[in-house]
Write a protein that holds these residues in place. Structure first.
Motif, short mmCIF file in Angstrom:
data_model
loop_
_atom_site.label_atom_id
_atom_site.label_comp_id
_atom_site.label_asym_id
_atom_site.label_seq_id
_atom_site.Cartn_x
_atom_site.Cartn_y
_atom_site.Cartn_z
N MET A 286 6.70 -27.99 94.90
CA MET A 286 7.31 -29.23 94.42
C MET A 286 7.06 -30.40 95.37
SD MET A 286 8.70 -28.63 91.50
CE MET A 286 9.16 -27.22 90.50
N SER B 294 3.95 -31.22 82.11
CA SER B 294 3.96 -32.28 83.12
C SER B 294 2.60 -32.97 83.15
CB SER B 294 4.28 -31.69 84.48
OG SER B 294 3.24 -30.83 84.90
N ALA C 58 10.89 -34.70 92.26
CA ALA C 58 10.27 -33.55 92.93
C ALA C 58 11.19 -33.00 94.02
CB ALA C 58 8.93 -33.96 93.54
N LEU D 93 6.04 -28.89 88.07
CA LEU D 93 5.67 -29.91 89.04
C LEU D 93 5.79 -31.29 88.44
CD1 LEU D 93 2.50 -28.24 90.59
CD2 LEU D 93 4.84 -28.14 91.42
N THR D 94 6.09 -32.26 89.26
CA THR D 94 6.28 -33.63 88.79
C THR D 94 5.68 -34.61 89.79
OG1 THR D 94 7.93 -35.30 88.17
CG2 THR D 94 8.54 -33.71 89.88
N ARG E 112 14.02 -31.06 92.25
CA ARG E 112 13.57 -29.77 91.74
C ARG E 112 13.28 -28.79 92.87
NH1 ARG E 112 9.51 -31.48 86.68
NH2 ARG E 112 11.15 -32.47 85.41
N SER E 113 12.78 -29.28 93.98
CA SER E 113 12.57 -28.40 95.13
C SER E 113 13.89 -27.86 95.63
CB SER E 113 11.84 -29.17 96.24
OG SER E 113 11.67 -28.37 97.39
#
Length: 1619
Positions: A1247, A919, A1214, A1207-1208, A1217-1218
């Protein structure tokens, strides 16, 4: 022989011990060589003596051990010889221990039973014992010999008498007693053996009562003679006194003997004291001896009587002696000083109090006077033998006084309290003593009195303290020059300011520590005491607010005293609040609120009373609270103020729990104003410079949300403050406010308040009120020109930061940058500086903002600091004419353009699907905040440049040089701003900044419109024209998609409809070959997908999915929207199904998508008929989880890309993904793998960390999804703490606050979204499947789904409710939930167009209440739900009257209503189906339902409006002759209560009596009120001469009554409550 062998080891052991004990013969003979070396062997002799003593002690222990008695007798002679030899030893310790062992041997010999040869042994033993006794008695008789024989004899006799059996040695008791008595009589007896004599006598007195009692008086006389010997040491006297205590049984055997001694002691003391000669030391010593003997004899006698429970026998005689005793004690101290007799006096007084107990109270005042005379507080000039009084002695006096108070118990006289606590009393003055031990003892006395079980004592103590505090406050005002002391107080005592403050602080701390030690006991355990406590508390509160107001001089000048006063008020108010509730609870327990017929009204009364207590209490102290939380208050005051508010909210929470959470406190406008005043002060404290204050305010705000005392409409400004605090420099405080935000925004989403106020205009002012003229800090910092100016190097730092060249944390430099900015007044006049000194001519300059606003805002908010820096940098660039470190104007523009394109490029790389790359957060160190600030900087630069050449009404004017420069280069600037429009649009879309995206998409469309118009005017020909049109169409469609999606995310459906119309009208030439086709109600064309986004913006996801599915099934539509449009529609379709968790429909559609792809193979858009670009594996994982298939959910999660756990920077990604990390945590939770949950929760939080840095720059609606995700994370984390505990559900119910309850829910469907509530519901369903919070959330989500038309979702949620309502963990709510769910089921039927079933179910739901009101239940929520059902029925009847299928239903309801009324049917069955009659039937049903709603919930305003509207309409129709109104002339549902009668305006008898009283008072008549309206024979009390006066008075009263009744009937005479 065997017996001999059996005893052989014991004999050997005794011989060995005795040989060790005996002296060494070699050393005893002593030759000359040993004598020479004696000095060198001292240590060895000490060791030898120690071993001998140990051997003798071992012999004694061996002898005394009962099993060894048979072995001792045969060896008696042997041992006796050894002990006799040891008695002659040179060592004194050896002699004494040998004597003791010798006595032990003889005692055992006396007690040995007869054996086989017992007579022979017994004779031998008797001979030895007799020889021992004869030796001892002869030694006692020869006391004048001067040796130690008498001492050794007494030691051996004491052991002999105490160890042997009483019967065996009884024959020796009298000779021994007689010998001891003779020793006491012999003047030659040395004092050294007195203790040994007393030891023998004590043993004899205890074991041989009959022998000792006849000689007791003589022995006591002898001992008293010894005690009175002049020069006797105190230790010896104490030994004698100690022996008296052992004679307890003998003292009480003849009570007259000790009483005579006591009288004699008193007489002797009086004789010595009344002697006119000056006191001598000898007299003083004798007085002390007499006092000691008096106390000892008294103590001994009392102890003996106490053991026999006969202590009252001595109370009466002792009471008669008390005056003499106290007089003697006082005279001793006055005549000889207190230093020598202080301790004896204390002990004597304590003993007297302990014996007299309750009766000591009448002597306490004199006793305490004697105590404090010993400290020199008697005002006399008597000499003190002991010198200066020490702190230890003062502490002893105070401790003794506390003992005297405690021994009186409940008999302590209230009149004694002022003697102790008055200001000039010794204890009061000792509060200023420098020794803290003394002060602590004084405090213990105050605490004892304030905690006394006698209420009169406590009342007098509180009154004394209140009086003293009043006097001290007045004196403090006089000393500090802020006022004059009250009259009569100035002569008491004079003190310095420091002393006054110390005394006030002491009294406050004492009251704080004693007045509310057990709030639970006050509020629950002792309800009968509540009125007393309340009266006492009110007196204290009045004192605090009037005399010790912490914000009025001189209290204000002392921070310590201020803090104590605030703490005092805090605790007093807490106990006062709980006490009032205790009184209310007592009234409820007595049945005052639950014995009436109107149950719902009773609950309303209960709710009203509870609300009044809360509001009145908070309003009483709101001014103090607001001042304590002011920014100018000291730190300690702010902390105490926050603690006060926090304690109050916790008290409210606890009381609401006592009422099962049914009491609501957010319906009264006055309450809202009172609460809002305090809330404003707390929110202002959240921005305080002190981190401790900011942190504490977060806890207070959380308690506020749980306390149910804030209106939901006030949540918006509170949420703004909380969102602002996410920029706090302190990471810990930021975390606390993140947690708080995760509770506030979900609550607002639940209430539909997130979208209600999009723009932030009003802010909290410094005085705690909200004013729309006070702008948000972002607007202030953007528009207001402060004195701070940037350096050129600081501009470089800012540009490097937003360009990501300088990758350092914001908190490490922004505060320092602002601090180092130069003041505009201090700048040296240079080219740039001169240009920056422009005048202020904008309208914004009229807004009053202090110069310290910048420092205050930026010191506690890093985002505010960088926000100001960005705007100041833009102003700097404008003033410097775009000459920066990046180059000249052209180079600066080019660099900014590259930065914008880099934002999109970085985010595209970060969201790439390749699993091999890492990332951007970890590889390049890029951050999200600089990207946001870059867009803001460009936008601000654009505004300032426009202001430079066109001017602005809000921005400050620029200098003349800058204005001329930008006017000359206006075309260049406009071209550049036009060129960066598309990069700005793309960057804002990548950052999910939809407000910015909307703005630049609109600008982009305007540019395209101008471009298209110019291209049409140029009229190019051929393929070039066609290609250009295609390119324009693609650009327009792409921009429209971006704009439409941004508007959809902002939930603006009307704007989407307007956009579709505007594009169709603005760009008709681009779509000339693509004519829209119509099929049914759907229009096919390039923009046919916009209605689907309109549905999404409204939250109607099922309609959106149906429309998108229909579009994909149409060939014309697919051709018109193209491949990009198809992919866009598929993505939106997946979003729609996912938002409502309709997984079965999604699976079905995916199957259809495969068929569509095969059907349209080979066409230009066939490649777009796929789900590529959507993370379907994660979606399937959520679907399997919701369906309960955990293994399938794990399997699909394993198929997701590896980067899904990294992480993004992309905010949307984000969030996804969280959610995925949270899903993994919930899977672990359901599997019971608690060790893995915390790691997944931590990943889920990480995230969101990057997004949280920019969240304060969002609007609340844009921050809501991330706050909801945080709420889900915290909910799961909190549930993990209580896994396996029985009270898990109870402890976790706070996860959603009280706004879940229907009766307090400000429901606004337009501002709510099922998607957000379903995410919360997923977590709650996993951790608390049957809790009240979960079921309430499910019910509210079901209601929202029904209102949005998502009926499939509503049915699924309804099924969940039906399955779990019967196992709800909150039994008290189960019936209410069942009723509410039944009502929602009926509404769902109507929404599904099952009209007849809905009416039948609604009537079945309401019929029991129509028949009998008491069937509603005993709680108001049931009535509230059914009242809403009545109103809903009335609303249905207005719209469904034309449905032919409902006639039978209406007739059925009418017939049942007629049975309830008990009236004859006036219409036949044939008439019932006619039009006019059916209309009347419907009207009667509607009127009955409206009337019933007013009875079910009288506090529901809609009920009364509906019923009033129906009544007015019927009355208006009744004026028209053609209307058939006779059918409705009767009363509606008499069981619900009669209508208002014409005589309702007549005054009652009590009201007439009140009028009489007023008239009599006005005219001064002596006749008693209440008789003026009676007959003449009842007016005899007025006298015959007053008949005319009485008659005229009666006439006046009647006229007043007539006027009042006439005025009550006039139109508009109703009061606010419509009465």
């Amino acid at each position: 022989m065997q017996h001999h062998h059996h005893h052989q080891p014991q004999h050997q052991q005794l011989a060995a011990l005795l040989s060790i004990a005996l002296p060494n013969q070699t050393s005893a003979s002593g030759n000359s060589a040993a004598a020479v070396k004696s000095s060198a062997s001292t240590t060895s002799r000490e060791v030898d003596e120690s071993s001998r003593l140990s051997a003798i002690d071992s012999l004694r222990q061996f002898i005394l051990y009962p099993p060894n008695s048979l072995f001792v007798a045969p060896a008696a002679n042997f041992l006796a010889q050894g002990f006799s030899q040891l008695l002659l030893d040179k060592s004194n310790p050896v002699q004494r221990l040998a004597a003791t062992a010798y006595g032990a041997l003889c005692s055992v010999l006396c007690s040995v039973p007869l054996g086989s040869n017992g007579r022979q042994n017994h004779v031998i033993s008797g001979t030895l014992v007799d020889g021992f006794v004869n030796w001892a008695l002869s030694s006692l008789n020869n006391v004048s010999a001067g040796d130690r024989s008498a001492e050794l004899a007494l030691a051996s006799l004491c052991e002999f008498v105490s160890v042997a059996d009483a019967g065996a040695v009884e024959r020796y008791a009298f000779p021994i007693l007689k010998a001891c008595q003779e020793l006491l009589e012999d003047e030659r007896t040395p004092l050294g053996i007195l203790g040994d004599i007393l030891g023998v006598l004590t043993t004899l007195s205890l074991r041989f009562f009959g022998h000792f009692q006849p000689h007791f008086a003589d022995i006591v006389d002898l001992l008293l003679g010894w005690a009175m010997v002049p020069g006797l040491e105190d230790s010896d006297r104490q030994v004698i006194m100690g022996s008296f205590l052992q004679f307890q049984k003998h003292w009480v055997n003849d009570l007259q003997f000790p009483l005579g001694l006591l009288s004699k002691f008193l007489g002797d003391m009086e004789a010595l004291l009344q002697d006119g000669a000056p006191g001598t030391p000898q007299h003083f010593v004798r007085l002390l001896s007499l006092l000691s003997c008096f106390s000892t004899v008294l103590q001994s006698t009392a102890s003996g009587l106490l053991d026999m429970n006969l202590l009252e026998l001595i109370v009466e005689p002792l009471s008669k002696m008390m005056s003499k005793i106290l007089g003697c004690l006082s005279l001793i101290g006055k005549k000889y000083g207190w230093s020598g007799c202080m301790g004896d006096s204390w002990r004597c007084l304590t003993l007297l109090a302990e014996i007299l107990g309750d009766k000591f109270s009448s002597f306490y005042t004199s006793s305490v006077g004697i105590l404090f005379q010993s400290l020199g507080f008697d005002g006399s000039s008597s000499s003190e033998i002991g010198g200066k009084i020490t702190s230890i002695q003062i502490h002893g006096v105070l401790k003794t006084n506390l003992q005297l108070l405690a021994m009186q118990k409940l008999s302590l006289l209230p009149s004694s309290v002022p003697k102790i606590l008055q200001l000039d009393a010794p204890i009061s003055l000792l509060r200023l003593h420098p020794n803290h031990v003394v002060v602590t003892s004084c405090a213990a006395t105050y605490v004892f009195l304030l905690q006394h079980k006698n209420d009169d004592i406590v009342e007098h103590s509180v009154d004394c303290l209140i009086e003293e505090l009043t006097f001290l406050s007045g004196m403090l005002q006089e000393v500090t020059g802020h006022g004059a002391a009250e009259a009569g107080n100035s002569s008491k005592v004079f003190m310095s300011t420091h002393q006054l403050l110390a005394l006030i602080e002491f009294n406050l701390k004492i009251l704080i520590s004693c007045i509310c030690l057990d709030k639970a006991g006050i509020s629950v355990g002792q309800p009968d005491m509540a009125p007393i406590y309340l009266r006492r508390l009110e007196k204290m509160c009045i004192l605090m607010l009037s005399k010790l107001n912490p914000f009025i001089p001189p209290i204000q000048s002392s921070v310590g005293l201020q803090t104590d006063v605030i703490e005092m008020l805090s605790r007093l108010s807490s106990v006062e609040f709980l006490t009032k509730l205790s009184i209310q609870r007592k009234d409820e327990a007595e049945g005052n609120l639950w014995q009436k017929d109107d149950l719902s009204m009773n609950f309303a009364e209960l709710n009203c009373r509870h609300s009044e207590i809360v509001v009145d209490h908070l309003g009483k102290y709101s001014q103090i609270l607001v001042k304590s939380l002011s920014s100018c208050s000291p730190l300690s005051i702010k902390v105490k103020g926050l603690d006060w508010v926090h304690r109050f909210f916790l008290d409210v929470i606890s009381t609401c729990e006592d009422y099962d959470g049914e009491v609501t406190l957010c319906e009264d406008s006055r309450q809202n104003n009172v609460v809002w005043t305090v809330v404003c002060a707390v929110t202002n404290a959240a921005s305080d410079r002190e981190s401790r204050v900011r942190s504490r305010s977060a806890s207070v705000l959380l308690a506020l949300l749980q306390a149910k005392i804030i209106c939901p409409t006030h949540l918006y400004p509170i949420a703004e403050v909380i969102l602002e605090r996410l920029g706090d420099p302190d990471y810990g405080i930021r975390t606390e406010f993140v947690f708080l935000l995760s509770h506030v925004l979900p609550t607002m989403s639940l209430c539909g308040l997130v979208d209600s106020q999009r723009s932030t205009v009003g802010r909290f002012t410094s005085d705690g009120c909200s004013n729309s003229a006070n702008m948000h800090w972002r607007r202030v910092l953007a528009l207001k020109q402060f004195n701070k100016r940037l350096h050129p190097q600081q501009l470089v730092s800012i540009l490097n930061y937003i360009s990501q060249r300088w990758k350092v944390p914001l908190s490490s430099w922004i505060q320092r940058l602002i601090y180092r900015c130069q003041n505009s007044m201090e700048l040296v006049q240079g080219p740039v500086e001169e240009a920056m000194n422009f005048g202020f001519g904008s309208l914004f300059c009229e807004v009053r903002v202090g110069e310290d606003f910048l420092e205050k805002a930026t010191s506690v908010n890093n985002l505010a600091g960088i926000w100001w820096a960005i705007h100041e940098a833009a102003r700097y660039c404008t003033t410097a004419r775009l000459r920066t470190n990046l180059g000249g104007p052209s180079q600066t523009f080019a660099a900014l353009e590259r930065m914008l394109m880099d934002v999109v490029h970085v985010l595209e790389l970060d969201t790439g699907q390749g699993d091999g790359s890492s990332s951007m957060l970890s590889s390049s160190g890029a951050r999200l905040l600089p990207m946001w600030l870059l867009l803001e900087f460009v936008e601000v630069l654009k505004k300032n440049v426009h202001n430079a050449y066109d001017g602005s009404s809000v921005l400050p004017c620029v200098s003349r040089q800058s204005s001329m420069f930008f006017r000359a280069n206006k075309k260049v600037c406009e071209d550049w701003f036009s060129r960066i429009c598309e990069p700005m649009m793309n960057a804002s879309l990548s950052l999910h900044w939809y407000d910015c995206a909307t703005h630049y998409c609109a600008l982009r469309l305007q540019e395209l419109r101008n471009t298209v118009s110019s291209s049409v005017n140029d009229k190019p020909r051929g393929h070039a024209s066609d290609n250009m049109a295609v390119e324009f169409a693609e650009d327009v469609l792409s921009t429209v998609k971006h704009l439409a999606l941004a508007l959809c995310r902002r939930r603006e459906p009307e704007a989407l409809i307007g956009l579709q119309k505007w594009v169709s009208m603005t760009f008709p030439s681009l779509f000339v070959d693509e004519k829209p086709t119509h099929e049914g109600n759907v229009t096919y064309g390039p923009l046919s997908w916009i209605p689907g986004l309109v549905y999404q913006a409204k939250g109607q996801y099922e309609k959106s999915a149906a429309l998108f599915t229909h579009l994909l099934q149409s060939d014309d539509c697919l051709n018109s929207i193209g491949a990009d449009g198809v992919q866009f529609v598929i993505t939106r379709l997946i979003e729609s199904y996912t938002a409502i968790c309709d997984w079965k429909s999604l699976e079905s559609w995916l199957s259809e998508l495969q068929a569509l792809r095969a059907k349209h193979a080979g066409k230009s858009y066939s490649g777009a008929l796929t789900t590529a670009g959507n993370e379907m594996n994660a979606i399937h994982a959520f679907a399997h989880f919701d369906e309960g298939d955990l293994q399938a959910s794990w399997a699909t999660l394993d198929l997701t890309p590896k980067r899904s756990c990294e992480l993004t920077l992309d905010p949307g990604l984000a969030l996804q993904r969280s959610e995925q990390m949270l899903l993994q945590a919930m899977l672990y939770y359901n599997e019971g793998k608690m060790d893995n949950i915390q790691l997944e929760i931590h990943k889920s939080k990480l995230m969101l960390d990057e997004v949280l840095t920019v969240l304060p720059l969002h609007a609340l609606d844009e921050a809501a999804p991330h706050a909801i995700q945080s709420h889900c994370i915290f909910a799961l984390e909190e549930s993990c703490k209580y896994v396996g505990t029985e009270d898990k559900m109870k402890k976790s119910t706070y996860l959603l606050n009280s706004f879940l309850h229907e009766e307090t829910n400000f429901f606004s469907p337009s501002g709510q979204d099922c998607n957000a509530l379903m995410k919360i519901f997923r977590v709650y369903r996993s951790v608390l499947p049957s809790s009240l919070a979960t079921l309430q959330l499910c019910k509210n989500t079901m209601r929202l789904a029904r209102k949005h038309g998502n009926l499939g979702l509503a049915n699924r949620l309804h099924g969940y409710l039906k399955d779990h309502v019967n196992i709800c963990s909150e039994g008290s709510y189960q019936n209410f939930l069942s009723t509410s769910i039944q009502y929602e089921e009926i509404l769902l039927m109507h929404a599904e167009k099952k009209i007849v079933d809905a009416y039948v179910s609604m009537w079945s739901f309401l019929r029991p209440s129509m028949v009998c009101l008491e069937t509603v239940g005993s709680t108001a929520p049931h009535g509230f739900v059914k009242a809403k059902a009545c109103l809903k029925l009335v609303d249905w009847l207005k719209h469904d009257t034309h449905d032919v299928g409902l006639k039978e239903t209406f007739i059925m309801i009418y017939k049942e209503l007629s049975k309830v009324d008990g009236a004859n049917e006036s219409l036949t069955n044939a008439d019932l189906v006619s039009g006019p009659s059916m209309h009347l039937i419907i009207e009667k049903i509607a009127g009955s339902a409206a009337k019933l709603s007013t009875r079910l919930c009288p506090t529901l305003g809609k009920s009364w409006i509906s019923y009033a509207t129906w009544c007015f309409t019927r009355a208006k129709d009744g004026l028209i002759p053609s209307h058939e109104t006779s059918f409705l002339s009767g009363s509606l549902l008499p069981s619900l209560g009669s209508e208002p009668l014409p005589l309702r305006l007549k005054l009652t008898a009590d009201e007439v009596s009140g009028v009489e009283y007023i008239v009599v008072q006005s005219f001064g008549n002596n006749c008693s009120p209440g008789h003026l309206m009676e007959e003449d024979e009842h007016n005899s009390s007025c006298g015959s001469g007053e008949d005319n006066n009485a008659s005229s008075m009666k006439s006046v009263v009647q006229r007043v009554v007539d006027v009042i009744e006439a005025a009550a009937g006039l139109p508009g005479a109703e009061d606010v409550s419509c009465e």
